[in-house]
Scaffold this motif. Structure first.
Motif, mmCIF file in Angstrom:
data_model
loop_
_atom_site.group_PDB
_atom_site.id
_atom_site.type_symbol
_atom_site.label_atom_id
_atom_site.label_comp_id
_atom_site.label_asym_id
_atom_site.label_seq_id
_atom_site.Cartn_x
_atom_site.Cartn_y
_atom_site.Cartn_z
ATOM 1 N N PRO B 31 65.579 -24.028 9.973
ATOM 2 C CA PRO B 31 64.631 -23.750 8.888
ATOM 3 C C PRO B 31 63.193 -23.850 9.407
ATOM 4 N N GLU B 32 62.337 -23.415 8.573
ATOM 5 C CA GLU B 32 60.925 -23.387 8.992
ATOM 6 C C GLU B 32 60.061 -23.754 7.803
ATOM 7 N N ILE B 33 59.112 -24.621 8.025
ATOM 8 C CA ILE B 33 58.201 -25.003 6.947
ATOM 9 C C ILE B 33 57.124 -23.926 6.850
ATOM 10 N N LEU B 34 57.029 -23.399 5.679
ATOM 11 C CA LEU B 34 56.060 -22.320 5.504
ATOM 12 C C LEU B 34 54.649 -22.854 5.317
ATOM 13 N N LYS B 35 54.485 -23.601 4.256
ATOM 14 C CA LYS B 35 53.153 -24.152 4.045
ATOM 15 C C LYS B 35 53.234 -25.366 3.139
ATOM 16 N N TRP B 96 44.055 -38.994 3.848
ATOM 17 C CA TRP B 96 43.585 -39.383 5.171
ATOM 18 C C TRP B 96 44.697 -40.018 6.009
ATOM 19 N N THR B 97 45.933 -39.518 5.733
ATOM 20 C CA THR B 97 47.093 -40.028 6.439
ATOM 21 C C THR B 97 47.912 -38.852 6.908
ATOM 22 N N MET B 98 48.416 -38.946 8.102
ATOM 23 C CA MET B 98 49.201 -37.856 8.657
ATOM 24 C C MET B 98 50.639 -37.995 8.213
ATOM 25 N N TYR B 99 51.201 -36.911 7.731
ATOM 26 C CA TYR B 99 52.602 -36.842 7.396
ATOM 27 C C TYR B 99 53.314 -36.035 8.466
ATOM 28 N N ILE B 100 54.433 -36.537 8.913
ATOM 29 C CA ILE B 100 55.255 -35.788 9.853
ATOM 30 C C ILE B 100 56.516 -35.409 9.102
ATOM 31 N N ILE B 101 56.634 -34.120 8.831
ATOM 32 C CA ILE B 101 57.666 -33.633 7.916
ATOM 33 C C ILE B 101 58.651 -32.782 8.689
ATOM 34 N N THR B 102 59.894 -32.925 8.349
ATOM 35 C CA THR B 102 60.955 -32.174 9.018
ATOM 36 C C THR B 102 61.952 -31.696 7.980
ATOM 37 N N GLN B 108 78.706 -27.065 6.794
ATOM 38 C CA GLN B 108 79.978 -27.607 7.222
ATOM 39 C C GLN B 108 80.108 -27.589 8.737
ATOM 40 N N MET B 109 79.519 -26.616 9.279
ATOM 41 C CA MET B 109 79.646 -26.436 10.716
ATOM 42 C C MET B 109 78.682 -27.323 11.489
ATOM 43 N N GLY B 110 77.592 -27.557 10.881
ATOM 44 C CA GLY B 110 76.642 -28.343 11.637
ATOM 45 C C GLY B 110 75.338 -28.432 10.895
ATOM 46 N N SER B 111 74.361 -28.770 11.624
ATOM 47 C CA SER B 111 73.049 -28.911 11.019
ATOM 48 C C SER B 111 71.999 -28.492 12.037
ATOM 49 N N SER B 112 70.877 -28.282 11.487
ATOM 50 C CA SER B 112 69.754 -27.987 12.375
ATOM 51 C C SER B 112 68.487 -28.495 11.710
ATOM 52 N N SER B 113 67.552 -28.731 12.520
ATOM 53 C CA SER B 113 66.287 -29.265 12.028
ATOM 54 C C SER B 113 65.138 -28.348 12.437
ATOM 55 N N SER B 114 64.156 -28.374 11.599
ATOM 56 C CA SER B 114 62.952 -27.589 11.895
ATOM 57 C C SER B 114 62.042 -28.390 12.824
ATOM 58 N N ASP B 115 61.059 -27.712 13.298
ATOM 59 C CA ASP B 115 60.051 -28.400 14.091
ATOM 60 C C ASP B 115 59.246 -29.303 13.164
ATOM 61 N N PRO B 116 58.832 -30.440 13.640
ATOM 62 C CA PRO B 116 58.057 -31.321 12.759
ATOM 63 C C PRO B 116 56.681 -30.714 12.479
ATOM 64 N N ARG B 117 56.284 -30.936 11.303
ATOM 65 C CA ARG B 117 54.985 -30.415 10.867
ATOM 66 C C ARG B 117 54.079 -31.574 10.541
ATOM 67 N N TYR B 118 52.875 -31.529 11.100
ATOM 68 C CA TYR B 118 51.910 -32.593 10.887
ATOM 69 C C TYR B 118 50.956 -32.153 9.788
#
Lengths: 229, 625
Positions: B31-35, B96-102, B108-118
């Motif tokens: 997946p990809e974080i859009l905005k 004024w705090t950084m969030y690192i979001i994923t 069923q087959m598996g999972s995947s993670s997006s790149d972390p977004r700051y």
């Protein structure tokens, strides 16, 4: 004391007048000018706050531009953002983190907090200018802004002290501020380390200038306009 | 052991792969974080784009951790902001705090993670558009109406406490226009527009921007109709004015139509045409030259005193050094105000008539200051010193030449009266003679009177030459002039034939016939034609034989002079015998008639020629003799 105060006030007023021309999109009410030496010249709190807000807004704009310029030029693909976590020297200062917290703080404390942050940046800004000058291919966009920020920061500090003198006359807290110890990093031979030190410094500067700007605007609306901006 | 474990895991993996390949199922794509956006710097939302779901129902989760913390949290609200979104409410939002979001995608087959977004909420503020945009057309008295608009900041944004400071921008356009007109409104929530096109419907939009954030979307369009600024009253007034002006124009047109001519003559008076005393152009057109010339008042030939006056007024003859006409007629000059300018060789001395190409006496160029030369006066209106001198000279000459100098054609030629253009190259004396000739030719034209006058002058001059023939050099020169004049005449050309054709006289060498004498009755006595170089003191061969006169009664057919048959002119057998015209007939006319009669002489003379022909007087000499 009075002479120094008046001269400071006069220079601050003159500076603010000049700076008001440089700020973007900010309508400034016409500010009466105190001729130097006038005894009964008193700038109102409203005017002081207006000028302070103009300054803080301007400083943050400069910081933001400087950071973007540096990021575009030097920090692409280096993953600096991942490392610039919790690395600002002013994080020890307990600043409010959201609106509720900021509104709950008493304005005197908030003013002092602003002063502390401003003071904490005197030293780093000075070294920033020196070190950017020393960079090979010193980018003029970054250098000129660094010089400007340093100067304006000094003016803002003076203005804030004026405001504090008006809001809380007589109370003078000890000059508390965070010590910055990032100079060695700025002077590292390793380019990557050095660049990250710059990146981090600029990142923190951008954040803190935004904080100051936000707090001042909150205070202005609260003190001057009675929360009815 | 390890090998068996490894091999076993490999086997399992292969099994999964084969099963997935066989089934077409796979773990989810990345997946990809859009905005991520915050509308008021108090909450924020992140949207993501799911990757390939691998054919299986996939579960997406958002996990984050904050700067300075180690705990990983999951999205508190997946619903509020729609599908594939995560809404962070005030409690979970720190500035004024950084969030690192994923984002984690699991199936069923598996999972995947997006790149972390700051994400730092400080820098992702994008408010909603302003609300409640109202438009109002305000029309103050005596001023132009203007558009006043007001709006309110978006509901979520806290501007009153100063948490966010908004700046606004409005744009408007007429409904049919394509380009928006944008105005920056600063921090105020109202705006005035002054330049409006009346009668148009305007659309207005507004948007806002926080002090350090992004512009919002444009608000929905508000419209307003601008009324026409031309009121009913104004329209009526303009219609009234238009009708009134139309009526006035109509009246003026009618007036012009009815009295147009008189008005025009009042405004633009007609240019007066040439008028010659007694001259009737209608007679000319009809061809009644006799009547015409009689109307002009010249009866006899040589000219009488009347004609002299006319001559004075209108004629202007120039002379060159060649031409020398001895003074003759005493009674001619007194009172004549001719002012010769013989010493002025400059053709631009003001003798306009002389210089115009249409002028006959193009040879008006003055002779040198040759006292002996017969200098014809240029123009009456140029009394110059040279003229005076010449006058004196003339006077002296006249005394010396035992005669009076006939003032030769002192009258200025009015170019308008002399439609014969002459080539300027000809000698002035000849030109003068030529002019006479041309004038005579134009007798049928408009310059009858002048021609006659000139002719008179010429005849006078000729006469004078005749009289002074026996004089000295001067006389001889004059005679030579005359002879040259004579010799110029074409042998076979009739002399002084009036032409009804063009007034233009071709540049042909002129021959002149020496006039032996002219008597009162207007008869020209011609001398036989002499050779050009025949010498200076030649005497006409038959000076006496040519003492034949014939009166010209009229001109026929433009080239035939009808002569009055007189006892003296018996030799002119071919002449007709018309009744003599009335006295005031022009001298020249008579002369021309004389000449014309010559043309009717036997064709053996070879005289008949069309156009600008001259009579060869030798023929007539024969006939004379």
């Amino acid at each position: 004391m009075d002479n120094k105060g008046w001269s400071l006030k006069g220079s601050l007023l003159l500076l603010l007048l000049l700076v008001s021309d440089l700020l973007l999109c900010q309508s400034v009410a016409s500010l009466p000018i105190c001729p130097s030496g006038a005894v009964n010249c008193q700038v109102s709190l409203r005017d002081l706050f207006d000028r302070a807000v103009i300054l803080s807004h301007y400083i943050h704009n400069l910081s933001s531009e400087m950071f973007n310029e540096f990021d575009k030029r030097y920090a692409q693909g280096r993953g600096f953002i991942t490392k610039a976590i919790n690395s600002c020297h002013t994080s020890s200062l307990s600043t409010p983190e959201d609106k509720e917290q900021a509104q709950q703080i008493h304005h005197e404390d908030l003013l002092n907090l602003i002063l502390r942050v401003l003071r904490s940046w005197n030293d780093p800004l000075y070294h920033l200018v020196t070190e950017v000058r020393g960079m090979q291919e010193a980018p003029d966009a970054i250098l000129s802004r660094a010089i400007e920020i340093e100067e304006q920061n000094r003016r803002l500090l003076e203005g804030m002290e004026k405001i504090v003198g008006q809001v809380h006359p007589g109370i003078r807290e000890n000059e508390v501020y965070s010590v910055w110890s990032g100079l060695p990093s700025l002077q590292m031979a390793d380019e990557d380390t050095r660049l990250f030190a710059f990146y981090n410094l600029l990142h923190c500067l951008r954040r803190d200038s935004h904080k100051i700007d936000n707090y001042l605007k909150l205070l202005k609306c609260r003190i001057v306009y009675d929360s009815n901006c | 052991m390890k090998e068996s474990v490894a091999s076993r895991t490999v086997f399992i993996l292969l099994l999964f792969l084969t099963t997935s390949l066989l089934n077409g199922q796979s773990p989810p794509g990345k997946p990809e974080i859009l905005k991520c956006r915050s509308p008021e710097k108090e909450t924020f939302t992140c949207w993501w784009k799911p990757g390939d779901d691998g054919g299986l129902p996939t579960n997406y989760t958002l996990t984050y951790h904050k700067e300075g913390e180690t705990l990983t949290h999951e999205c508190p609200d997946y619903i509020t902001s729609g599908p594939n979104s995560c809404y962070f409410n005030k409690k979970h939002t720190s500035i004024w705090t950084m969030y690192i979001i994923t984002i984690n995608a699991t199936n069923q087959m598996g999972s995947s993670s997006s790149d972390p977004r700051y994400v730092d909420v400080t820098y992702i503020v994008e408010p909603d558009p302003p609300v409640n945009l109202t438009l109002e057309l305000k029309q103050p008295e005596d001023k132009k109406p203007y558009l006043w608009m007001k709006w309110y900041p978006p509901t979520l944004v806290d501007v009153r406490s100063g948490w966010l400071t908004l700046q606004y921008e409005i744009r408007l356009k007429p409904k049919k226009a394509t380009e928006w007109e944008t105005h920056f409104a600063g921090q105020q929530t109202q705006f005035k527009i002054l330049s409006l096109y009346p009668g148009q419907k305007y659309l207005v939009q507004v948007r806002c921007k926080p002090d350090h954030g992004f512009w919002s979307e444009w608000s929905p369009e508000s419209s307003i109709q601008i009324p026409n600024d031309v009121t009913m009253k104004d329209t009526i007034v303009w219609i009234f004015v238009a009708v009134l002006s139309a009526v006035i124009c109509l009246i003026m047109v009618v007036a012009v139509a009815l009295k147009g001519h008189s008005m025009v003559t009042c405004i633009l008076p007609p240019v007066p045409g040439p008028k010659i005393k007694g001259f009737d152009t209608h007679l000319l057109e009809k061809g009644k030259s006799e009547e015409l010339l009689s109307a002009l008042g010249c009866q006899d030939f040589p000219p009488t005193s009347d004609c002299e006056d006319l001559l004075v007024e209108f004629l202007e003859v120039d002379d060159s050094e060649d031409q020398q006409l001895m003074p003759a007629h005493p009674k001619e000059h007194p009172g004549q105000e001719r002012k010769p300018t013989p010493l002025d060789p400059d053709s631009d001395s003001g003798r306009g008539s002389c210089d115009s190409p249409s002028l006959l006496s193009k040879k008006c160029e003055e002779a040198r200051a040759d006292p002996s030369a017969f200098n014809t006066p240029k123009s009456v209106e140029k009394p110059e010193n040279p003229q005076t001198n010449v006058t004196y000279t003339w006077g002296s000459r006249s005394t010396s030449s035992e005669g009076k100098i006939p003032y030769f054609a002192a009258g200025g030629f009015k170019s308008s009266t002399w439609p014969l253009p002459q080539p300027p190259s000809q000698h002035s004396p000849r030109s003068s003679y030529h002019n006479i000739a041309d004038v005579c030719k134009l007798n049928m034209g408009t310059a009858g009177a002048s021609a006659t006058l000139l002719d008179k002058t010429d005849t006078r001059a000729l006469r004078s030459s005749k009289t002074t023939e026996t004089g000295g050099e001067e006389k001889a020169a004059e005679q030579r002039e005359v002879e040259s004049f004579h010799s110029k005449t074409d042998q076979d050309t009739p002399w002084l034939l009036p032409q009804e054709k063009t007034p233009l006289i071709s540049v042909r060498p002129l021959d002149y016939v020496e006039i032996h004498k002219v008597n009162k009755d207007g008869a020209l006595s011609l001398l036989p034609k002499q050779k050009e170089n025949s010498g200076q003191a030649e005497k006409p061969s038959t000076p006496e034989a040519s003492k034949e006169y014939a009166k010209v009664s009229r001109v026929m057919d433009n080239n035939i002079l009808v002569l009055v048959q007189e006892p003296r002119a018996q030799n002119l057998a071919s002449f007709e015998e018309p009744a003599k015209e009335a006295a005031p007939s022009h001298q020249q006319n008579q002369a021309e008639e004389d000449l014309a009669s010559f043309t009717s002489a036997p064709s053996g003379c070879g005289l008949q020629r069309a156009g600008l022909d001259y009579l060869d007087p030798t023929c007539f000499m024969h006939s004379f003799q």
